[in-house]
Design an enzyme around this catalytic site. Structure first.
Site, PDB file in Angstrom:
ATOM      1  N   LYS A 116       0.815  -1.217   0.000  1.00 35.54           N
ATOM      2  CA  LYS A 116       0.000   0.000   0.000  1.00 35.54           C
ATOM      3  C   LYS A 116       0.845   1.262   0.000  1.00 35.54           C
ATOM      4  CE  LYS A 116      -4.335  -1.693   1.980  1.00 35.54           C
ATOM      5  NZ  LYS A 116      -4.080  -3.123   1.854  1.00 35.54           N
ATOM      6  N   GLU A 200      -3.341   7.408   7.183  1.00 38.63           N
ATOM      7  CA  GLU A 200      -3.810   8.447   6.271  1.00 38.63           C
ATOM      8  C   GLU A 200      -5.058   9.123   6.827  1.00 38.63           C
ATOM      9  OE1 GLU A 200      -4.535   6.359   2.651  1.00 38.63           O
ATOM     10  OE2 GLU A 200      -6.454   5.549   3.294  1.00 38.63           O
ATOM     11  N   GLU A 292      -6.285   1.726  -2.926  1.00 39.87           N
ATOM     12  CA  GLU A 292      -5.410   0.593  -3.208  1.00 39.87           C
ATOM     13  C   GLU A 292      -5.871  -0.074  -4.496  1.00 39.87           C
ATOM     14  OE1 GLU A 292      -5.803  -2.578  -0.367  1.00 39.87           O
ATOM     15  OE2 GLU A 292      -7.943  -2.242  -0.120  1.00 39.87           O
TER      16      GLU A 292
END
Length: 673
Positions: A116, A200, A292
């Site tokens: 990722k 994030e 992703e």
């Protein structure tokens, strides 16, 4: 074209691949663990090879055993399904070294998108929108706290190699980061062999929308529209649909072109999915960001197949064999609407705890059934597809994912597809363990779902106190009362006609008192009409005494009801809830009011294991004081960690288990004074 394909997977996806391969005239090989020896996919395949014990780490995740099975059977290609080895570069490389074709994307694409952190960097370079966050390795909890403070709460902690909702924690404060960071690392290590975590920004009013990608080895890459997967629980998808009610044609084109650009940047071919997070707060639809890329087939691929007419498994096989795509982007259309509900072995009435056990009854709906009859003795609804890999009498174990089946409906409109879901869920008989059929039916009926106003917080926002069943309208209660009285009369009539019971069979009682949620209804069954509380109700029933399912046309509405006999009536399950319905002849119903109610014992002083699982950690010992809500232990079941908290404040009197113990459901872990 390949002559024989080995499916390196199990359950419904193995069945799914076998069906397409069979249609293409390709022989199939299944591999199976001890736990799956009698599973449907093993019987469906042309050949089957045993590869080890139930634990995935000793069977389905051992590449050498898969390759040995290929050599043993002469399989010239492997379809990995999803999960397990589907995104392991080492597996694809090992197959290539043996001259066995991997039915999936190139190794470099798997490597680039499987990480990722690295995939986010590549997405930025390809001009794809990305979510603000920290791209790099995080040293420890203190480092995670500093990063989260800089990004601004809420933040999402994710295992770098994660997927399927595992290895993810949402943090609204420093306390959440400190409590969840190590758990995220452990889940990443246990499920994916990689404990790296990235953090994030969490997008407000987020919608989870993904783009289906399909490419060949000749440089042709298409996007097959989008799927909306916003309804999730613990970041695991529950409901998926295609297309999305939020996406406009302009937005679809912008998303699709960015996802194709990313795919081209890594030389992608085969089927793949780019997952995006979209801000539902931005009506322009421009606020979408890369999450992703899953370099494999997705669980929810059937909804894309339903609206495009493209068999994605067939295309994966043809691409792997070197064929060109026969379609162009202009050929990709949207025909109608499709919705998929995942039927999970989890109990929504007990906080969605995982449930294991034997399927004492498993009778799913099948396509092609109408109100006039059934196909092969199994009920179904036209426009329905069921992808499953279980059977009646089989066992859902703690070793694998809790998904039992996927229920897919297609309609010309979104409302039609949702209505078909409700009808099919009513007809879906599943007993022996906890399941979420009532829950997903309730979602299909929910006004917010029907309006299309979705976010990934839908379940937490709409069911903050947990799930207690879909609310029953007054109209539904009246219809259930009529059905209950009709069924009770039919059962009474049959009892009176049993040979030898009565020389001169009596007519069944005509007057019934039906009680639903403590509300009584007086039902009278006459020769020409049935009344509920004096009001006539038109009803036509299809029911044979002893059946566990009844269909009725009540007031012009078709209703399917699952039935179980209780001491004073029935348990009637329909429209997303189970109703304990009292149903007695009116002349004796008054006696029921004098019966004592059994009061459940107070178990709040015990910490009880809610499901079979492994005691990963125990945070307290004898003599420790605890506060209500304090985390006391962590249980791992079905590849997920579950935190058990104190129901009350007190002092630990005794501890009955230790870290590392395998516990049964309802085992007492500790007791408070």
């Amino acid at each position: 074209m390949f002559k024989k394909i080995l499916i390196a997977n199990r359950g419904e996806i193995a069945c799914r691949v076998i069906k397409t391969a069979r249609r293409m005239g390709i022989a199939t090989v299944a591999v199976y663990s001890d736990a799956d020896a009698r599973a449907p996919f093993v019987k469906m395949a042309d050949e089957a090879v045993h590869i080890g014990p139930p634990q995935a780490a000793e069977s389905y995740l051992v590449a050498d055993k898969i390759i040995a099975a290929c050599k043993q059977t002469g399989a010239d290609a492997v379809h990995p399904g999803y999960g397990f080895l589907s995104e392991r570069t080492s597996f694809a490389e090992a197959l290539a070294a043996e001259g066995i074709e991997f039915i999936g994307p190139p190794v470099n694409a798997i490597a680039a998108m499987g990480d990722k952190i690295e995939s986010k960097k590549l997405a930025m370079e390809a001009g794809v929108n990305v979510v603000p966050g920290f791209v790099g390795e995080i040293e420890d909890t203190e480092h995670a706290v500093r990063i989260s403070d800089e990004i601004g709460y809420p933040v999402m902690m994710k295992a770098s190699a994660g997927g399927g909702g595992k290895g993810m924690r949402l943090a609204y404060s420093e306390k959440d980061v400190r409590e969840g960071f190590e758990a995220t690392k452990r889940e990443g290590l246990n499920s994916f062999g990689d404990d790296r975590v990235f953090i994030e920004k969490f997008i407000l009013n987020p919608r989870h929308i993904e783009i289906q990608i399909l490419g060949d080895k000749h440089g042709n890459i298409l996007y097959l529209n989008e799927r909306e997967c916003s309804i999730q629980r613990r970041h695991q998808k529950v409901v998926e649909e295609a297309p999305s009610p939020f996406v406009t044609p302009e937005m679809r084109k912008a998303m699709g072109e960015q996802c194709v650009a990313l795919s081209k940047a890594v030389g992608y071919y085969s089927a793949g999915t780019v997952e995006l997070i979209v801000s539902g707060a931005d009506p322009t639809g421009k606020s979408f960001y890369f999450l992703e890329m899953n370099t494999r087939l997705q669980v929810e691929h059937p909804v894309t197949e339903a609206i495009t007419g493209v068999d994605l498994v067939e295309q994966m096989i043809r691409v792997a064999a070197g064929e060109r795509l026969e379609m162009t982007q202009d050929d990709v259309k949207i025909d109608g609407w499709a919705i998929e509900n995942r039927i999970y072995a989890e109990d929504p009435y007990r906080g969605f705890l995982p449930s294991t056990g034997r399927l004492s009854r498993y009778n799913p709906p099948v396509e092609g059934w109408t109100d006039d009859g059934a196909e092969n003795g199994r009920r179904g609804v036209a426009g329905v597809r069921v992808d499953d890999g279980v059977y009646e009498g089989g066992e859902v174990s703690m070793f694998y994912d809790p998904m039992i089946a996927k229920l897919v409906t297609w309609g010309e409109t979104r409302d039609e597809a949702a209505d078909l879901q409700i009808a099919a869920l009513d007809a879906f008989e599943l007993e022996g363990l906890g399941h979420n059929i009532d829950f997903v039916s309730a979602i299909m009926q929910h006004p917010r779902f029907r309006s299309g106003e979705l976010t990934t917080g839908f379940i937490a926002e709409e069911y903050p106190e947990g799930f207690q069943g879909a609310p029953a309208s007054d109209d539904l209660k009246v219809k259930l009362a009529a059905i209950a009285a009709f069924v009770a009369a039919a059962r009474a009539d049959r009892s009176r006609r049993v040979d030898g019971q009565l020389a001169d069979p009596l007519d069944p009682p005509a007057e019934w008192t039906v009680t639903i949620a403590k509300q009584p209804f007086e039902v009278v069954i006459g020769e020409d009409e049935l009344t509920v509380d004096g009001e006539p109700v038109e009803i036509e029933m299809e029911y044979t005494p002893g059946d566990s399912f009844a269909t009725a046309e009540v007031g012009g509405e078709h209703i399917g009801v699952k039935l179980a006999v209780t001491r004073t009536g029935f348990r009637m399950t329909t429209r997303g809830a189970s109703h304990h319905v009292g149903c007695l002849p009116s002349r004796v119903a008054h006696l029921a009011r004098h019966m004592l109610e059994k009061v459940a014992p107070d178990l709040s002083k015990y910490l009880i294991c809610p499901m079979p699982g492994l005691l990963v950690s125990l945070n307290v010992g004898e003599g420790d004081k605890v506060e209500m809500g304090q985390p006391l232990a962590v249980i791992e079941a079905m590849k997920m960690e579950n935190i058990l908290r104190a129901e009350k404040s007190g002092t630990v009197k005794s501890v009955n288990a230790k870290q590392g113990d395998s516990l049964a459901v309802d085992a007492v872990i500790l007791e408070l004074e």
